[in-house]
Each structure stands twice: as structure tokens, then as C-alpha cells.
Design a protein around this motif. Structure first.
Motif, mmCIF file in Angstrom:
data_model
loop_
_atom_site.group_PDB
_atom_site.id
_atom_site.type_symbol
_atom_site.label_atom_id
_atom_site.label_comp_id
_atom_site.label_asym_id
_atom_site.label_seq_id
_atom_site.Cartn_x
_atom_site.Cartn_y
_atom_site.Cartn_z
ATOM 1 N N PRO A 125 18.209 60.385 31.385
ATOM 2 C CA PRO A 125 18.229 59.314 30.377
ATOM 3 C C PRO A 125 19.667 58.906 30.066
ATOM 4 O O PRO A 125 20.600 59.692 30.248
ATOM 5 N N ASN A 126 19.840 57.668 29.583
ATOM 6 C CA ASN A 126 21.184 57.147 29.291
ATOM 7 C C ASN A 126 22.125 57.393 30.471
ATOM 8 O O ASN A 126 23.171 58.032 30.358
ATOM 9 N N SER A 127 21.721 56.860 31.617
ATOM 10 C CA SER A 127 22.414 57.193 32.865
ATOM 11 C C SER A 127 23.884 56.795 32.853
ATOM 12 O O SER A 127 24.729 57.517 33.377
ATOM 13 N N PHE A 128 24.226 55.648 32.244
ATOM 14 C CA PHE A 128 25.635 55.234 32.247
ATOM 15 C C PHE A 128 26.491 56.246 31.489
ATOM 16 O O PHE A 128 27.566 56.646 31.953
ATOM 17 N N GLU A 129 26.017 56.645 30.319
ATOM 18 C CA GLU A 129 26.753 57.636 29.529
ATOM 19 C C GLU A 129 26.894 58.934 30.305
ATOM 20 O O GLU A 129 27.974 59.538 30.357
#
Length: 690
Positions: A369-373
Motif C-alpha cells: 500500500p502507498n507504493s510511492f511512499e
């Protein structure tokens, strides 16, 4: 038509078995990683509560319902539970049973003097009237009174009929006793109160009971009827415009679209297509890793064990992260991904470690989840790992490096949080604990390094420290059999270590390689000048070609001896390359002078390969410089300077450093270090003009 030849086909496979193994390894790793990926689609938009919508205007691709938020659903469930209707059951046969028992007891005691003045039939009729009054609305079990204290109405089941009744109409034990007393007070049977009351207390029992099973069943039915949606979005309806803030109803609609999209995309009809897409992306990432090895690390690419080791570590990290995402996603940042670059750098080099880490993190971006972060945090952590982790044999260095990695994790997360939330109030302090645990688990890299050394036959700085101990069996034997070569190796090791430190190469590796680079001379020690203690030179009795063969063979003998003592390949590489493809110049010139007709340059050339790393290039320069410096009868600073320049220039002209990934600037620095060290060895001083 050419006839198929099975023998030729099998020979072709055998000749290319290394490549075939890599292809099989590549395919197995690709499908293993895809198999680990969660079986769900991937929404193509990323959005966060309170942040602007960064994409173009978004329109509904199909009709879908707006899903309620988890918080709202929980609130509605809590409301239904707190307002649930309580169900009680009414037992109709109890009043009849009580009347029968009272009648029997009064009849049996009809001869008592106190009853002699009254009609037994009328006394029984009076008792039955009290029972009817008690059970008219119901007599509730004392244990069930507290269940409905705040309820005005409850549901009462009589047989198959359920009706709402006022809970306060039920008699409690205290109200039952008051009713009995009032009945006697207002009747002509008051004198019998003391006598008959014990009969009532003995036989009367509740006929209203709480029905927990029915209450829970009705509650569950109501919870099941709860709607999880709150409206409908029609196809082509605008959901959000570019620049709008994602919050409130827009956030719920976007979350609903994501869930609906995943449920529609990831179905049986296109399951295979999505898996095919995953296979292509994973295969592309692993192919980039193989191409990097082939182009920039050919010595690793050619070694199937090392390629397997790298692929195994990539797969292992994907496996661990996948399991955490599947079972306890809250602990995602506890997974110590920095172990991967630490291990790769320990056995190979920093550039390969970072490249492998980045590709692995990109693969994990599909499943977290929240791959960019996640990708940003892990790549930053990997860069810090590569920049700070060095000399693992010094435990304090690893502790400092991991502390810095943990600190960077925390700073990066803090920055992401204040960007997303707009303030510091909503920062989740638990993440800082997770990053601290990540740092603690990163110390397992030492354990992994130890296991990998035994499993894959690799070598790290920790092992190099042990091998560089001059009391080891092989180095003691070198000192006893070839004391001159041993002293030469020690001097070369010092020169090489100092040079490596100056240009940021692996000083421990090059020092250890230098100590073992000439072990092949132990088989014929007297044919090397540093071991000759008399004026008799055995080469005087040989022709130049035979002498050159003995000199050249010390490399081959050294490789065989190293394998016999099970030295790792990283050390054997120094033995192979420390002369590259250079000439045994002295005997070549003798052959040219004495017998030019039988002159073949290959007979006087080392077999190679040429150096293929900074460390092996350093050893070649230091070895030649130290050996040549002993030929100076009266060494001066100027002579040493000219000698080093001549040696290195000759090596460069012969292309010895073409594969070494070393720059001209680094070569200049190495030459300065060698000159300075040799000047110190010979205790020379610079002469200043008067």
C-alpha cells in the motif's frame, strides 16, 4: 533437408549449459515472484485524503454504488446493537401449575384449626385470584430485571405470537410480595395471611424469562440487513476535477471506484491477462539485472553460483514482504530491506548492491500500500546503506551505519506525514517504533553473511580479516619456504591497502589478495630472485624459454594451490590477474638476443586475464612497483618517481586496465601513494636547493 543429429544437439546444450542454467533460473524466479504476488488488480490512480487530485478530470467508467466508510459502518452497527430490541418468553403453564400445587397443599391442611372457620373452596378460590393477579401481566425472573432497565418496550413471545409490551408492567419479587400483602389486607381472609403466605412464597415462580438466543438472532438479522452503500454514481458522471481536494464524499466515491474497479478487473475472464502482465514486468526487471551483470560484472555473470545467490536474495525479500503484506500489513516497515544491499555489497560491490536493491523495491511497489511512499523510503534507505556500510569486520561501523539508516527512515516518514496531513498532529508515533525494530533486525545481515559464506562459498570482509592473519597455515608455509616472497607480499599488501584507502576501494580485499598473490612460487622458490640466498642462479642452466615458462607457471601453480587450500574465488582472482597478459620481459629480451628465429611472444606472455576490478588493478601496479624498486642499486626520490611512471605507463599502454573500471585520476592517486610509501621504505629525503 539436413538430418537432425541428436549427438550434435546434446553437445550444443552441454557447451552452453551455463547459459541454459541462467535461462532456467530466470524463468523459475520470474514465476515464483509472480506466484507470490497477491491475486488482486492494481488501481491506476493514487490519492490521499486532503491532497489535490493530480490527474485530469475523472469520469465514472461504469455505474457503481458509493461505499460507506468503515467508520460510518461501524457507527451504524454500534447504533443497531445499542438499540436492539430485547426478547422475553412467556411460559403459560406456570400459573396453572401453581394453582394446582396451592389447592393440593390447602386441601391437605384443611383440618388445621385456623382453616376450620373458613370454606376450603372459597379459600382456594381466593388463592387462585392472587395467582391470576400475579401472572396477569407476568412475573419476571429477578436475574433478568437489570437487562432492560433502560428499555421502555420489550418484545414478549407467547407461543408463536410476539407483541410489544411495557417492561414496567412485569412484577418483580418485591412487587409480587406487595401484591400478596395488599390482597390479604383488602379481603376477609386477613387472619389467614400469616398461615397462607408461606405457601405462596414456596410455590410461586417467574414465568417471564429473557430469550437471549432469539434476541441475538434478531440482532444479527438486522446487522445483515445493514446497507454498505449510500447512493449511486452513473456512468460518465464526473467524479472529481483536476486540482479538487480529495476529501469527504469525493474520497468515499474514489475509494468505492477503486474497490469496484478491482472487483471487475480481477475476475476469471481476464485473470490470465493480468498474470501475463505481471510476468512481463517481473521478467523485465530481472532481465535488467542479468544485462547489468553481463555488461558491467562479467566475472559474476559467468559464475552461476553467484547469479543464483543474487536471484535468491531478491526472491527472499519479495517473499518476506509478501507474507507481511498478506498477514500483518501494519508491520510492513519492520521488514529489514537494507539487509539486501548490505549483503550484496559485502560479497560484491556497492554499485551492484544498489542496482539490485532498486530493482527489488520497484518489484515490491506492485504489492504494497502507498507504493510511492514505500518506494521512496526504501530507495533512500538503500542509498544511505551503500554510502555508509563499510568494513563489516568492524562491528561499530555497522552499528553506526544502521543507526544512520534508521534516522533517515524516520526523517523521510516525518516529511511524508506533514506533507499529507498538513501538520504534525496526526503523525503516527508507532511508525518510529517500527523503524527502530527495522534497524535492530538489520543486524541479522551478519548472520546472513555467515550462512551465505558456508552455503554459496562466498567471502566477505569478515572472512578476509581471518584470512589476512599471517599465522594462517598457508601463509606460515609461504614464510618458511619462500621468506623473500613472503616479505615481498607483505610490502605489496601494505602498498595496496594504502592505495585502496585513498581511492575508496576495498582495502581489506586487496590486502588479503596481495598476501596470497605469489603463493605459486612455493613450488620452485629458488627460481625467483627474492628467494636466492647465494650467487648461483638456476636460470643460468636453462634457456630463456624454459626460464620464462617456470616464471609464468607460478600463476598457474598458485591457482591450483589456492584451490587445494580452498581459498575463495575473490582471492584466486588476484592470483590470476596480478600479471595480466604482460611479458616476462627479461627472458623475452634474452631469447630475442640469443635465438631470434625461435621467438614467439606467446611463450613469454602471462596467460591472463587482465585485471577486472579496481582492487586487482591496484595489486598489479603495487606488485610491479615493489619488485622493480629492488633493482635500484642506489634509490633516490627521482629514480623511484621515474620508475613508477615507467611501469604504470607500460601497463596502461599494454591495455592491462581496460576492464578494471578505474579512472585516470585514481591511477594518478595510486602512483602518488606508491611513490610516497617506497620513499618511506628506503628512508629517502627530498633534497632542497641550497
Amino acid at each position: 533437408m539436413k538430418k537432425f543429429n541428436l549427438k550434435n544437439f546434446l553437445n550444443t546444450i552441454y557447451q552452453n549449459h551455463a547459459l541454459a542454467y541462467k535461462i532456467v533460473l530466470f524463468i523459475i524466479t520470474t514465476f515464483a515472484i509472480v506466484y507470490l504476488f497477491p491475486k488482486g488488480g492494481h488501481f491506476k490512480y493514487e490519492f490521499h485524503n486532503g491532497k489535490p487530485w493530480q490527474y485530469d478530470n475523472l469520469y465514472a467508467p461504469f455505474d457503481f454504488a458509493i461505499q460507506k466508510s468503515e467508520q460510518k459502518i461501524e457507527e451504524e452497527k454500534e447504533t443497531i446493537t445499542s438499540n436492539k430490541k430485547l426478547y422475553f418468553s412467556y411460559k403459560e403453564d406456570i400459573a396453572k401449575k401453581i394453582k394446582s400445587e396451592l389447592e393440593k397443599s390447602i386441601s391437605e391442611n384443611s383440618q388445621d384449626s385456623i382453616l376450620a372457620n373458613y370454606s376450603i373452596t372459597r379459600v382456594i378460590r381466593f388463592s387462585n385470584s392472587i395467582v391470576d393477579a400475579i401472572y396477569q401481566n407476568g412475573y419476571i425472573n429477578e436475574n433478568d430485571v437489570n437487562r432492560a432497565e433502560d428499555k421502555e418496550l420489550i418484545a414478549l413471545r407467547k407461543g408463536n405470537i410476539i407483541s410489544d409490551v411495557v417492561f414496567d408492567n412485569f412484577l418483580t419479587s418485591k412487587e409480587k410480595n406487595n401484591l400478596i400483602n395488599n390482597a390479604f389486607e383488602q379481603s376477609r381472609y386477613k387472619p389467614l395471611q400469616t398461615y397462607l403466605t408461606p405457601f405462596f412464597l414456596q410455590f410461586l415462580e417467574p414465568n417471564i424469562f429473557y430469550d437471549e438466543k432469539l434476541t441475538d438472532k434478531v440482532l444479527q438479522d438486522n446487522l445483515n440487513k445493514l446497507s454498505y452503500t449510500e447512493g449511486l454514481v452513473a456512468e460518465n458522471e464526473r467524479i472529481i476535477s483536476k486540482g479538487d481536494v480529495v476529501e469527504g464524499k469525493k474520497l468515499r466515491i474514489l475509494n468505492s471506484l477503486e474497490k469496484e474497479y478491482l472487483s471487475q478487473v480481477w475476475n476469471q475472464s481476464n485473470y490470465n491477462w493480468i498474470v501475463f502482465g505481471y510476468v512481463l514486468l517481473v521478467a523485465l526487471a530481472l532481465l535488467m539485472l542479468l544485462l547489468f551483470l553481463q555488461k558491467y560484472r562479467p566475472f559474476i555473470f559467468e559464475n552461476n553460483t553467484k547469479v543464483t545467490f543474487i536471484f535468491f536474495n531478491v526472491f527472499l525479500m519479495v517473499l518476506i514482504v509478501t507474507l507481511v503484506v498478506k498477514y500483518r500489513v501494519d508491520y510492513l516497515y519492520v521488514v529489514p530491506l537494507p539487509i539486501l544491499p548490505i549483503v550484496i555489497k559485502a560479497f560484491f560491490d556497492a554499485r551492484l548492491g544498489l542496482f539490485t536493491h532498486v530493482l527489488t523495491v520497484l518489484l515490491l511497489g506492485f504489492i504494497v500500500p502507498n507504493s510511492f511512499e514505500f518506494i521512496f523510503l526504501q530507495i533512500i534507505a538503500g542509498i544511505i546503506t551503500i554510502l555508509t556500510v563499510s568494513e563489516l569486520h568492524r562491528r561499530a561501523n555497522l552499528f553506526i551505519s544502521i543507526s544512520q539508516i534508521t534516522l533517515v527512515y524516520m526523517i523521510a516518514y516525518f516529511a511524508f506525514s506533514i506533507i499529507q496531513e498538513g501538520n504534525m498532529l496526526k503523525i503516527n508515533g508507532e511508525y518510529f517504533i517500527l523503524f527502530a525494530l527495522n534497524g535492530v533486525l538489520s543486524f541479522l545481515s551478519l548472520f546472513f553473511i555467515l550462512v551465505y559464506e558456508k552455503t554459496f562459498g562466498l567471502v566477505s570482509d569478515v572472512s578476509l580479516l581471518e584470512m589476512s592473519n599471517t599465522n594462517s597455515k598457508l601463509l606460515r608455509e609461504l614464510a618458511e619456504k619462500t621468506p623473500g616472497t613472503f616479505q615481498h607480499s607483505m610490502q605489496v599488501a601494505n602498498l595496496a591497502e594504502a592505495s585502496a584507502n585513498e581511492i575508496g576501494a576495498n582495502a581489506m580485499l586487496v590486502r588479503t589478495g596481495a598476501l596470497y598473490h605469489d603463493i605459486g612460487k612455493m613450488l620452485n622458490p629458488k627460481y625467483f630472485t627474492e628467494n636466492q640466498t647465494t650467487t648461483v642462479n638456476p636460470h643460468n642452466e636453462l634457456n630463456p624459454k624454459d626460464s620464462a615458462e617456470i616464471i609464468i607457471n607460478h600463476v598457474i601453480d598458485g591457482i591450483e594451490l589456492a584451490k587445494k587450500y580452498r581459498l575463495p574465488d575473490r582471492i584466486i582472482d588476484f592470483i590470476r590477474t596480478h600479471h595480466g597478459t604482460s611479458l616476462v620481459y627479461y627472458f623475452y629480451k634474452q631469447q630475442e638476443k640469443n635465438n631470434p628465429q625461435d621467438l614467439n611472444i606467446e611463450d613469454f606472455s602471462y596467460r591472463g586475464p587482465i585485471p577486472f576490478s579496481k582492487e586487482t588493478a591496484i595489486l598489479m601496479m603495487c606488485d610491479a612497483a615493489e619488485a622493480a624498486s629492488k633493482s635500484l642499486k642506489e634509490p633516490t626520490a627521482q629514480l623511484i618517481d621515474e620508475l613508477i611512471e615507467k611501469i604504470v605507463a607500460s601497463q596502461m599502454a599494454n591495455g592491462q586496465f581496460m576492464n578494471a573500471d578505474i579512472t585516470f585520476k585514481e591511477i594518478q592517486i595510486i602512483k602518488k601513494v606508491i611513490k610516497k610509501k617506497l620513499n618511506n621504505i628506503y628512508h629517502l629525503r627530498i633534497e632542497y636547493p641550497e
